[in-house]
Design a protein around this motif. Structure first.
Motif, PDB file in Angstrom:
ATOM      1  N   THR A 117       0.918  -1.197  -0.053  1.00  0.00           N
ATOM      2  CA  THR A 117      -0.068   0.069  -0.016  1.00  0.00           C
ATOM      3  C   THR A 117       0.910   1.418  -0.052  1.00  0.00           C
ATOM      4  O   THR A 117       1.878   1.307   0.538  1.00  0.00           O
ATOM      5  N   GLU A 118       0.523   2.327  -0.940  1.00  0.00           N
ATOM      6  CA  GLU A 118       1.103   3.515  -0.861  1.00  0.00           C
ATOM      7  C   GLU A 118       0.005   4.430  -1.280  1.00  0.00           C
ATOM      8  O   GLU A 118      -0.743   4.379  -1.988  1.00  0.00           O
ATOM      9  N   ILE A 119      -0.074   5.692  -0.299  1.00  0.00           N
ATOM     10  CA  ILE A 119      -1.085   6.516  -0.296  1.00  0.00           C
ATOM     11  C   ILE A 119      -0.762   7.750  -1.219  1.00  0.00           C
ATOM     12  O   ILE A 119      -1.617   8.388  -1.748  1.00  0.00           O
ATOM     13  N   GLU A 142      -4.291   2.800  -0.351  1.00  0.00           N
ATOM     14  CA  GLU A 142      -5.053   2.794   0.768  1.00  0.00           C
ATOM     15  C   GLU A 142      -4.023   3.035   2.003  1.00  0.00           C
ATOM     16  O   GLU A 142      -2.876   3.033   1.743  1.00  0.00           O
ATOM     17  N   ASP A 143      -4.531   3.289   3.158  1.00  0.00           N
ATOM     18  CA  ASP A 143      -4.127   3.717   4.445  1.00  0.00           C
ATOM     19  C   ASP A 143      -3.145   2.515   4.853  1.00  0.00           C
ATOM     20  O   ASP A 143      -3.898   1.432   5.306  1.00  0.00           O
ATOM     21  N   GLY A 144      -1.857   2.300   5.066  1.00  0.00           N
ATOM     22  CA  GLY A 144      -1.285   1.296   5.382  1.00  0.00           C
ATOM     23  C   GLY A 144      -1.454   0.672   6.673  1.00  0.00           C
ATOM     24  O   GLY A 144      -1.433  -0.528   6.911  1.00  0.00           O
ATOM     25  N   ILE A 163       6.611  -1.905   8.264  1.00  0.00           N
ATOM     26  CA  ILE A 163       5.978  -0.979   8.795  1.00  0.00           C
ATOM     27  C   ILE A 163       6.897   0.269   8.750  1.00  0.00           C
ATOM     28  O   ILE A 163       7.624   0.476   9.483  1.00  0.00           O
ATOM     29  N   ASP A 164       6.625   1.006   7.614  1.00  0.00           N
ATOM     30  CA  ASP A 164       8.099   2.056   7.250  1.00  0.00           C
ATOM     31  C   ASP A 164       7.190   3.320   6.923  1.00  0.00           C
ATOM     32  O   ASP A 164       7.653   3.920   5.720  1.00  0.00           O
ATOM     33  N   PRO A 165       6.775   3.939   7.684  1.00  0.00           N
ATOM     34  CA  PRO A 165       6.239   5.568   7.516  1.00  0.00           C
ATOM     35  C   PRO A 165       7.320   6.487   7.479  1.00  0.00           C
ATOM     36  O   PRO A 165       8.551   6.085   7.756  1.00  0.00           O
TER      37      PRO A 165
END
Ligand code: SAM
Length: 280
Positions: A117-119, A142-144, A163-165
């Motif tokens: 996913t990528e927003i 979509e929201d990861g 999980i890599d914001p």
């Protein structure tokens, strides 16, 4: 609107650490034929041109992967990571840096699945384009964080969750422990990799403390600092919180991290940490 673009940072010291740990975990799951899921909540664009305006502006890759790519003798544990870099760079020149989705694309097998996913409105189409012909992959705008609720547990009951914001939005520091716990409640045997920057030590440490106090078991911390902590602007270190690390990961990183640190921080002004934060 989100302004963070990973193209400014691709291949920096944080990517080297993150992607090294990722490749070692993927390799571990491949020791069994059984399929697994790779869930990448914050995927980025996938492929980064290092001679682009963005990458050249910061030149971060030069003090990251640039310090490793040209080495004649490399630790064997870097083979999976470097095999992917070589796949995307067929000549001596390092032209492209593959982000986490392309690393997984290259290392996963036919039986495995990818959920990406990528927003960001610019990076999402680039990512989707990379996987158009890949039947193993679902690429969503979509929201990861929501994926940890909606995509876990995987059918295969085996998986790696990255999980890599960007932490561009400061709420990410609070969202991670919550979203992680949602995922862990559904799939407690998954390997979770949470990347964190050290820009403000108190902020990162607060998030780590929340994860440690959440009741989640078997947590390993791996950190590489290129500078001592300070109050100036910019990232001095980055790390990975690994939940359910493969049993060999700690030993592998004990062999590898001093070497990586020596290349990336040749003046030895930073530090590195490998620490079991919570036991099994
Ligand atoms: N994982 C990538 C890699 O290792 O190559 C790099 C990802 S980059 C650090 C973080 C990405 O998350 C950015 O491309 C950003 O647009 C995206 N992003 C930010 N908030 C998001 C969200 N809530 N859901 C999905 N993607 C998000």
């Amino acid at each position: 609107m989100l302004s963070y673009r990973h193209s400014f940072h691709a291949g920096n010291h944080a990517d080297v650490l993150k992607h090294t740990v990722l490749t070692l975990c993927i390799n571990y799951l491949k020791e069994k034929d059984k399929p697994f899921l790779y869930l990448d909540t914050h995927s980025g664009a996938g492929r980064y041109l290092l001679q682009s305006e963005h990458a050249e502006k910061t030149a971060e890759y030069q003090t990251g992967i640039g310090r490793i790519w040209q080495q004649e003798t490399l630790p064997e544990l870097l083979t999976p990571y470097l095999s992917v870099l070589k796949y995307y760079n067929r000549t001596e020149t390092l032209k492209y840096y593959p982000g986490s989705p392309l690393i997984a694309k290259q290392l996963l097998r036919d039986q495995d699945k990818l959920n990406l996913t990528e927003i960001h409105s610019t990076d999402y189409p680039l990512l989707r384009q990379e996987f158009l012909k890949d039947k193993r992959a679902k690429v969503l705008r979509e929201d990861g964080f929501q994926q940890l609720k909606s995509k876990l547990p995987p059918q295969s009951r085996r998986g790696i969750i990255l999980i890599d914001p960007s932490y561009e939005i400061k709420e990410d520091y609070q969202k991670i422990p919550k979203a992680l716990l949602e995922g862990y409640k559904r799939f407690s045997t998954g390997i979770y990799l949470i990347w964190y920057p050290v820009v403000n030590r108190t902020q990162s440490q607060r998030m780590i403390n929340q994860i440690v106090e959440s009741g989640i078991k078997n947590i390993l911390q791996i950190e590489l600092a290129v500078q001592p902590d300070n109050n100036q602007k910019g990232m001095t270190a980055s790390g990975m919180i690994v939940i359910n690390p493969p049993w060999k990961l700690q030993q592998e990183m004990k062999e590898l991290l001093p070497w990586l640190s020596q290349q990336i921080d040749p003046n030895n002004i930073g530090h590195h940490i490998i620490k079991q934060l919570v036991n099994e």
